[in-house]
Design a protein around this motif. Structure first.
Motif, PDB file in Angstrom:
ATOM      1  N   ARG A 117       7.797   4.295 -24.790  1.00  0.00           N
ATOM      2  CA  ARG A 117       7.456   2.868 -24.762  1.00  0.00           C
ATOM      3  C   ARG A 117       7.856   2.168 -26.051  1.00  0.00           C
ATOM      4  NH1 ARG A 117       1.490   2.993 -21.747  1.00  0.00           N
ATOM      5  NH2 ARG A 117       2.331   3.407 -19.634  1.00  0.00           N
ATOM      6  N   GLN A 118       7.880   2.900 -27.173  1.00  0.00           N
ATOM      7  CA  GLN A 118       8.361   2.303 -28.416  1.00  0.00           C
ATOM      8  C   GLN A 118       9.842   1.939 -28.319  1.00  0.00           C
ATOM      9  OE1 GLN A 118       7.435   4.952 -31.632  1.00  0.00           O
ATOM     10  NE2 GLN A 118       5.230   4.577 -31.531  1.00  0.00           N
ATOM     11  N   TYR A 119      10.569   2.682 -27.501  1.00  0.00           N
ATOM     12  CA  TYR A 119      11.977   2.372 -27.274  1.00  0.00           C
ATOM     13  C   TYR A 119      12.165   1.521 -26.014  1.00  0.00           C
ATOM     14  CZ  TYR A 119      13.201   5.759 -30.875  1.00  0.00           C
ATOM     15  OH  TYR A 119      13.334   6.432 -32.079  1.00  0.00           O
ATOM     16  N   LYS A 120      11.101   0.909 -25.512  1.00  0.00           N
ATOM     17  CA  LYS A 120      11.127   0.009 -24.356  1.00  0.00           C
ATOM     18  C   LYS A 120      11.630   0.716 -23.101  1.00  0.00           C
ATOM     19  CE  LYS A 120      11.768  -4.087 -27.249  1.00  0.00           C
ATOM     20  NZ  LYS A 120      12.597  -5.295 -27.507  1.00  0.00           N
ATOM     21  N   ILE A 121      11.196   1.940 -22.915  1.00  0.00           N
ATOM     22  CA  ILE A 121      11.535   2.711 -21.725  1.00  0.00           C
ATOM     23  C   ILE A 121      10.243   2.920 -20.939  1.00  0.00           C
ATOM     24  CG2 ILE A 121      12.459   4.885 -20.847  1.00  0.00           C
ATOM     25  CD1 ILE A 121      14.094   5.124 -23.387  1.00  0.00           C
ATOM     26  N   ASN A 122      10.136   2.272 -19.792  1.00  0.00           N
ATOM     27  CA  ASN A 122       8.928   2.348 -18.974  1.00  0.00           C
ATOM     28  C   ASN A 122       9.127   3.147 -17.694  1.00  0.00           C
ATOM     29  OD1 ASN A 122       7.447   0.657 -20.777  1.00  0.00           O
ATOM     30  ND2 ASN A 122       8.456  -1.139 -19.870  1.00  0.00           N
ATOM     31  N   ASN A 123      10.357   3.473 -17.365  1.00  0.00           N
ATOM     32  CA  ASN A 123      10.646   4.220 -16.135  1.00  0.00           C
ATOM     33  C   ASN A 123      11.669   5.307 -16.462  1.00  0.00           C
ATOM     34  OD1 ASN A 123       9.194   2.323 -14.162  1.00  0.00           O
ATOM     35  ND2 ASN A 123      10.656   0.943 -15.148  1.00  0.00           N
ATOM     36  N   ALA A 124      11.227   6.556 -16.401  1.00  0.00           N
ATOM     37  CA  ALA A 124      12.129   7.665 -16.737  1.00  0.00           C
ATOM     38  C   ALA A 124      11.504   8.975 -16.271  1.00  0.00           C
ATOM     39  CB  ALA A 124      12.408   7.719 -18.238  1.00  0.00           C
ATOM     40  N   ASP A 125      12.362   9.974 -16.105  1.00  0.00           N
ATOM     41  CA  ASP A 125      11.948  11.352 -15.803  1.00  0.00           C
ATOM     42  C   ASP A 125      12.353  12.233 -16.970  1.00  0.00           C
ATOM     43  OD1 ASP A 125      10.979  10.591 -13.362  1.00  0.00           O
ATOM     44  OD2 ASP A 125      12.795  11.161 -12.253  1.00  0.00           O
ATOM     45  N   LEU A 126      11.413  13.058 -17.444  1.00  0.00           N
ATOM     46  CA  LEU A 126      11.683  13.942 -18.576  1.00  0.00           C
ATOM     47  C   LEU A 126      11.179  15.336 -18.240  1.00  0.00           C
ATOM     48  CD1 LEU A 126      11.440  13.045 -22.296  1.00  0.00           C
ATOM     49  CD2 LEU A 126      10.529  15.230 -21.547  1.00  0.00           C
ATOM     50  N   LEU A 127      12.075  16.309 -18.336  1.00  0.00           N
ATOM     51  CA  LEU A 127      11.749  17.705 -18.054  1.00  0.00           C
ATOM     52  C   LEU A 127      12.146  18.535 -19.257  1.00  0.00           C
ATOM     53  CD1 LEU A 127      10.866  20.040 -16.211  1.00  0.00           C
ATOM     54  CD2 LEU A 127      13.198  20.071 -15.294  1.00  0.00           C
ATOM     55  N   ALA A 128      11.153  19.180 -19.890  1.00  0.00           N
ATOM     56  CA  ALA A 128      11.376  20.010 -21.074  1.00  0.00           C
ATOM     57  C   ALA A 128      11.343  21.480 -20.674  1.00  0.00           C
ATOM     58  CB  ALA A 128      10.328  19.713 -22.140  1.00  0.00           C
ATOM     59  N   ARG A 129      12.420  22.192 -21.024  1.00  0.00           N
ATOM     60  CA  ARG A 129      12.516  23.616 -20.718  1.00  0.00           C
ATOM     61  C   ARG A 129      12.354  24.492 -21.958  1.00  0.00           C
ATOM     62  NH1 ARG A 129      16.658  21.132 -17.814  1.00  0.00           N
ATOM     63  NH2 ARG A 129      16.391  21.156 -15.544  1.00  0.00           N
ATOM     64  N   GLU A 130      12.021  23.889 -23.080  1.00  0.00           N
ATOM     65  CA  GLU A 130      11.747  24.636 -24.304  1.00  0.00           C
ATOM     66  C   GLU A 130      10.727  23.870 -25.135  1.00  0.00           C
ATOM     67  OE1 GLU A 130      14.565  24.483 -27.657  1.00  0.00           O
ATOM     68  OE2 GLU A 130      15.964  23.633 -26.208  1.00  0.00           O
ATOM     69  N   ASP A 131      10.168  24.546 -26.121  1.00  0.00           N
ATOM     70  CA  ASP A 131       9.149  23.948 -26.974  1.00  0.00           C
ATOM     71  C   ASP A 131       9.844  23.054 -27.995  1.00  0.00           C
ATOM     72  OD1 ASP A 131       6.816  23.292 -28.206  1.00  0.00           O
ATOM     73  OD2 ASP A 131       6.463  25.254 -29.128  1.00  0.00           O
ATOM     74  N   ILE A 132       9.816  21.741 -27.781  1.00  0.00           N
ATOM     75  CA  ILE A 132      10.526  20.804 -28.645  1.00  0.00           C
ATOM     76  C   ILE A 132       9.544  20.112 -29.577  1.00  0.00           C
ATOM     77  CG2 ILE A 132      12.369  20.409 -26.978  1.00  0.00           C
ATOM     78  CD1 ILE A 132      10.971  17.830 -26.165  1.00  0.00           C
ATOM     79  N   SER A 133      10.088  19.562 -30.665  1.00  0.00           N
ATOM     80  CA  SER A 133       9.301  18.799 -31.626  1.00  0.00           C
ATOM     81  C   SER A 133       9.454  17.306 -31.354  1.00  0.00           C
ATOM     82  CB  SER A 133       9.743  19.133 -33.055  1.00  0.00           C
ATOM     83  OG  SER A 133      11.098  18.780 -33.237  1.00  0.00           O
ATOM     84  N   VAL A 134       8.751  16.496 -32.147  1.00  0.00           N
ATOM     85  CA  VAL A 134       8.827  15.044 -31.983  1.00  0.00           C
ATOM     86  C   VAL A 134      10.228  14.535 -32.319  1.00  0.00           C
ATOM     87  CG1 VAL A 134       7.889  12.835 -32.764  1.00  0.00           C
ATOM     88  CG2 VAL A 134       6.362  14.785 -32.427  1.00  0.00           C
ATOM     89  N   ASP A 135      10.830  15.077 -33.381  1.00  0.00           N
ATOM     90  CA  ASP A 135      12.176  14.651 -33.754  1.00  0.00           C
ATOM     91  C   ASP A 135      13.192  14.997 -32.669  1.00  0.00           C
ATOM     92  OD1 ASP A 135      11.169  13.725 -36.149  1.00  0.00           O
ATOM     93  OD2 ASP A 135      11.604  15.588 -37.229  1.00  0.00           O
ATOM     94  N   GLN A 136      13.061  16.153 -32.073  1.00  0.00           N
ATOM     95  CA  GLN A 136      13.974  16.517 -30.991  1.00  0.00           C
ATOM     96  C   GLN A 136      13.777  15.629 -29.771  1.00  0.00           C
ATOM     97  OE1 GLN A 136      12.924  20.710 -30.693  1.00  0.00           O
ATOM     98  NE2 GLN A 136      14.869  21.301 -31.643  1.00  0.00           N
ATOM     99  N   LEU A 137      12.537  15.251 -29.502  1.00  0.00           N
ATOM    100  CA  LEU A 137      12.280  14.348 -28.380  1.00  0.00           C
ATOM    101  C   LEU A 137      12.905  12.979 -28.628  1.00  0.00           C
ATOM    102  CD1 LEU A 137      10.880  13.715 -25.705  1.00  0.00           C
ATOM    103  CD2 LEU A 137       8.790  13.201 -26.993  1.00  0.00           C
ATOM    104  N   VAL A 138      12.816  12.491 -29.848  1.00  0.00           N
ATOM    105  CA  VAL A 138      13.439  11.213 -30.193  1.00  0.00           C
ATOM    106  C   VAL A 138      14.961  11.306 -30.061  1.00  0.00           C
ATOM    107  CG1 VAL A 138      13.816   9.558 -32.058  1.00  0.00           C
ATOM    108  CG2 VAL A 138      11.534  10.507 -31.675  1.00  0.00           C
TER     109      VAL A 138
END
Length: 296
Positions: free
Chosen positions: A63-84
């Motif tokens: 939401r900080q990047y103005k994204i309100n509609n999306a699908d996110l699938l994580a297949r590994e243990d990621i950090s906040v920086d990797q998510l950004v």
């Protein structure tokens, strides 16, 4: 040594600021933007680096990047920086090898500390330690070849010996080292008409092995590409559009040749006309001169 480490940290921070990640691989995360439906978050592994509520944190970041509609699938243990990095989608992941020169001017203890640092190599250009002449094999070239993921592939024609002088070099970090990458590197028409490939080398279970287009090649493999026959090409569903494309290209080429010939013909006619006019003027002048002489 402290100064070297400081410069290394400064370079890594500057490159990370502009979106270049050194010696890292892209996170195994699938991120897809949508028009409706809200945010859907899922993971196949426990996420320990995103706090007690990973879904809530991921939704807030999007939401900080103005994204309100999306699908996110994580297949590994990621950090906040990797998510950004995944959300922005403009990061570049590059391999990096640090080479420390002039080791003949420092102590053996400092050399040992530098050599044990990650992604580092020591050497001396003056003493030719770990680095040789441009056309010689040395440990530095071998390590660079490994970091770049380069693979040499030799090609072979039917009924002929393989060409072992000029290999096709593929890169793992660019287009991959599959037979599909080899065909795309040689010719797009070969990729379109690909039928199967015969492979000799480390990646083949037996020599030769008949392989498909997704077969992963190893270093110094020999590959013979077999294209489709005319009967197989006619059975292709895109055959009519392909023939129409060839016909259009041929028509445009012939039209262009005719235009060039017409321009050259018109140019030669104008040159002949200009030459004829010049000859007529010269003849008329000669005639006037001759008549003047007779009158005299």
């Amino acid at each position: 040594k402290e100064g070297l480490n400081q410069h290394r940290d400064i370079l890594e921070r500057e490159l990370e600021t502009v979106g270049i990640r050194l010696n890292q691989r892209p996170p195994d995360v699938t991120f897809t933007k949508k028009k409706t439906g809200g945010v859907r978050f899922a993971s196949t592994v426990p996420l320990t680096k995103l706090g007690p509520e990973p879904e809530k944190l991921a939704t807030q970041i999007m939401r900080q990047y103005k994204i309100n509609n999306a699908d996110l699938l994580a297949r590994e243990d990621i950090s906040v920086d990797q998510l950004v990095d995944v959300i922005q989608g403009n990061r570049q992941y590059k391999p990096c090898l640090y080479f420390y020169n002039k080791i003949d001017t420092i102590t053996i203890e400092e050399i040992d500390q530098l050599a044990r640092m990650p992604h580092s190599m020591v050497g001396s250009c003056g003493q030719h330690f770990n680095i040789g002449e441009p056309h010689e094999d040395d440990p530095l070239k071998t390590m660079m070849w490994k970091y770049l993921g380069l693979t040499r592939i030799y090609t072979k024609r039917k009924g002929a010996q393989p060409d072992l002088q000029e290999p096709v070099v593929l890169s793992q970090i660019r287009k991959g080292t599959s037979i599909k990458s080899l065909c795309a590197n040689v010719s797009t028409q070969m990729l379109r008409d690909f039928n199967f490939a015969l492979v000799w080398g480390k990646s083949a279970k037996h020599s030769p092995q008949r392989c498909g287009i997704l077969h992963a090649l190893a270093d110094e493999d020999v590959v013979q590409i077999v294209t489709k026959t005319n009967a197989q090409q006619r059975q292709d569903k895109n055959y009519q559009s392909m023939v129409q494309g060839f016909s259009d290209n041929r028509s445009s080429t012939l039209r262009r040749i005719c235009q060039n010939c017409r321009v050259q013909r018109n140019g030669s006619r104008s040159l002949e006309t200009h030459t004829g006019i010049s000859e007529g003027v010269n003849n008329s002048q000669e005639g006037s001169f001759a008549s003047t002489g007779e009158d005299q």
